[in-house]
Design a protein around this motif. Sequence first.
Motif, PDB file in Angstrom:
ATOM      1  N   TYR A  69       0.838  -1.199   0.000  1.00  0.00           N
ATOM      2  CA  TYR A  69       0.000   0.000   0.000  1.00  0.00           C
ATOM      3  C   TYR A  69       0.876   1.253   0.000  1.00  0.00           C
ATOM      4  N   ASP A  70       0.344   2.297  -0.597  1.00  0.00           N
ATOM      5  CA  ASP A  70       0.996   3.612  -0.569  1.00  0.00           C
ATOM      6  C   ASP A  70       0.600   4.280   0.747  1.00  0.00           C
ATOM      7  N   TYR A  71       1.519   4.278   1.708  1.00  0.00           N
ATOM      8  CA  TYR A  71       1.166   4.822   3.027  1.00  0.00           C
ATOM      9  C   TYR A  71       1.794   6.192   3.289  1.00  0.00           C
ATOM     10  N   ILE A  74      -0.608   8.443   5.017  1.00  0.00           N
ATOM     11  CA  ILE A  74      -0.849   7.962   6.390  1.00  0.00           C
ATOM     12  C   ILE A  74       0.268   8.452   7.309  1.00  0.00           C
ATOM     13  N   LEU A  84      -4.487   7.536  13.877  1.00  0.00           N
ATOM     14  CA  LEU A  84      -4.687   6.639  12.738  1.00  0.00           C
ATOM     15  C   LEU A  84      -5.761   5.614  13.043  1.00  0.00           C
ATOM     16  N   GLU A  88      -5.767   2.093   8.510  1.00  0.00           N
ATOM     17  CA  GLU A  88      -4.523   2.772   8.124  1.00  0.00           C
ATOM     18  C   GLU A  88      -3.298   2.084   8.737  1.00  0.00           C
ATOM     19  N   LYS A  91      -2.428  -1.124   6.877  1.00  0.00           N
ATOM     20  CA  LYS A  91      -1.692  -0.953   5.616  1.00  0.00           C
ATOM     21  C   LYS A  91      -0.184  -0.904   5.884  1.00  0.00           C
ATOM     22  N   ILE A  92       0.203  -0.219   6.946  1.00  0.00           N
ATOM     23  CA  ILE A  92       1.626  -0.175   7.298  1.00  0.00           C
ATOM     24  C   ILE A  92       2.097  -1.556   7.739  1.00  0.00           C
ATOM     25  N   ASN A  95       2.582  -3.909   4.779  1.00  0.00           N
ATOM     26  CA  ASN A  95       3.829  -3.641   4.059  1.00  0.00           C
ATOM     27  C   ASN A  95       5.040  -4.192   4.806  1.00  0.00           C
ATOM     28  N   THR A 261       8.680   7.680  10.707  1.00  0.00           N
ATOM     29  CA  THR A 261       8.183   8.043   9.372  1.00  0.00           C
ATOM     30  C   THR A 261       9.287   8.096   8.327  1.00  0.00           C
TER      31      THR A 261
END
Length: 781
Positions: A69-71, A74, A84, A88, A91-92, A95, A261
């Motif tokens: 996923y493109d996070y 997020i 979050l 959300e 998804k992290i 990945n 991040t």
Amino acid sequence: MKTSVIKKINLDLILDDIEKYCFSEMSIKKIKNLQYIKSYEELLKIHKENLETYYFIKNNGNEINFKIYDYYDILKKSKIKSILSEKEIYKILNNLKIYKNFKNFFKKTTLDENDFPILSGYLDNVEDHTKLLNFLNKILDEDGYIRNDASHELKTLNINILKFEKSLENTVATIVKKFQNKLSENIITKRNDHYVILVKSEFKNDFDGIIHDKSSTGNTFYIEPNEIVNIYNKISILKREKKQEINRILKLVTETISKETNSLEHSLLNFSKIEFSFSKMNFCISKNFNPPIILNNQIIKLKNLYNPLIDESHRVKNDIFLSNNGDSLIITGPNTGGKTVLLKSLAVAIFLAHIGMFIPADANSKIGYYKDIFIDIGDNQSIKNNLSTFSSHIKNIINIVKNSDENSIVLLDELCSGTDPIEGAALSIAILNKFKEKKATIFCTTHYSEIKNYCYESNYYKNASLYFDLTTLKPTYKLIIGLPGQSNAIKISYMLGLEKDIIADAEKNLKNLKNENNLYVEKLSENIKKYSDKIAFLDEQIKSLDEIESTFIHILKDFKKSKEVLNNNLKRKFNEEIESKKIEIKNIYNSMKDNSRTLKQHEINDYIQQIEKLRYDLSDNCNKDITNNNCDKISVGDSVLVIKYNQKALVTKIINDKIQVKLGLLKIVLNRKEVILLNNEEKEDENKKTNNFIFKRNNDNISLDVNVIGKNTEDALIEVEKYIDKVLIAGYDSFTIIHGVGSGILRKNIAKYLEKNKYILNFRSGNENEGGLGVTVVNMK
């Protein structure tokens, strides 16, 4: 890329379904934004990356889940401390699992990471998130929801909620049973999310509680008794506390993610490159496209180029050689001969190579680097701009002449068409002279016969045509370099039934118009056709000989393998006999000593040494094939004996130093030394001898039920999973799980696990004589 050009060469139709081969939305976005690569170094790197991915897939299969996923958004949200959601966070977490799984798979299946320097480089830049992964795994379950035991407080709240809900159910059931004569129906229902009982109107005052509703007839009142109200209030309070605790957990997770991040962004940036490469290769492999060799000069050598939009049964493949050093091509010939299709096929191959894809041609076909590709094809006339067909072509050609150079390839369809033939031919020659001056690589189709003579006299351009079969009156679409195309209009007209006197008059006129070059071309065409047929025949013969050679090599290889196996078996049996004789001699000697008979030790030792000299030297071949279980000779389809389980299995995949085998319904990966290869000549007998024995022995050791009474859900499921593995190996059709009745939670959790297990056909609670609700009977597929 210019959309108008892409559509004219039909590349948009070829890439139309590429999205379904992409693993993620991120790749789909990148596919939509693909650009013609104008840097040789960048183009070369992309194709090296493609080859690494291609060979990795070929060697290891494409079994890794790349759905990332493109996070990025997020992570931005976490930076501003915006809490979050579970989705959300999931998804992290998803990945991070994929990063770890691919890293492990890559390390396990790659003998030398130097074989994949680009992929290894990307992977090295995917950071280690083990600590965060373990943390998130404790928070979210596999479906992306907060675990019931995500914190001690949440676990306690869930237990208390379940306890009070059970108490609520029992209380309601007791009330219904106690006052069933005063109820309209002996059931429990809900009103406004509250449990209520259905009380007859005349007894409504007999119950202390809250009236939530009444029936339309007024005969029934929906009452929530006070006993239930008190319990429900406690549950409501607990649920509010649960919600607060979940928000606290989500806030904690958000703060933890916000601290990482930068590393998470860095990992996604690099892994998305890997995923995009796998998406591209997934598409290319599915379309049977092959990797080209990218050259740092302006040369094209395509072997068996074809148009992928044409059905495979009707495809005609052509070899094309082009350069800006005397090998630019001018294709002449009649309409419907396939000139435009060939031009489009060439354009597609060049474009695909320059956007970082494989091409519809044989592997190792060569495509030089072209900074620009210019195409003039189709009818660009415009009523709005008052442009005729000729004018629109000329405007396009003006732009091409202005911007092209020695690093350009120019594809022109029907050069200078749509005007007077004589002027068009003169203008075409002038334009071709200009391109020669600029040293651009040219592939041009035309009808003008004057250009044929121009090519004969040129040292830059070559004539070419697509062969037309006059016997069948059909084009063959086969490219012939060195021979210009002919109209053959008179012959075709005759075959189609045009009156003979018209044909005779036309041929008479043609003789007057023909010059030496025309006659030469006609004769050359006949000779080329004869030699093409002979070459085709020789190609078939060579292909046949290659197949025969390949067959003999295969037979010889099998013979040597069989000979070696037989030889080793004989050596092994012979040495076993020697060992047996040595033992017999020692036994005789010991017997003599026990009987006080006189016999010297050195005499018996000498005799043993003499026998020992007869032993074969098995230090290399035999140790390799017998001691190490023939592990280096195992291939897909072989039968092996799994030492750990003493069970026969079938080899389904080779993974470097490991193998995947099918053992019953199970597929497991083993080291080669954990199995014994069953030799071909021994397989059938060995199977008959060992299978019955092994099957019986395993059945004796495995009971038909597994008892998990008293265990918590996690331990019970681990026990059940281990037992199912044994059942799969033993080959049972069914078995029983003994879990007891209790509160029913363990039975429900086991049922959820069984529903998801791919080896389970169905399951049911036991009958009275089987244990009732205390057991679950499971049937295997």
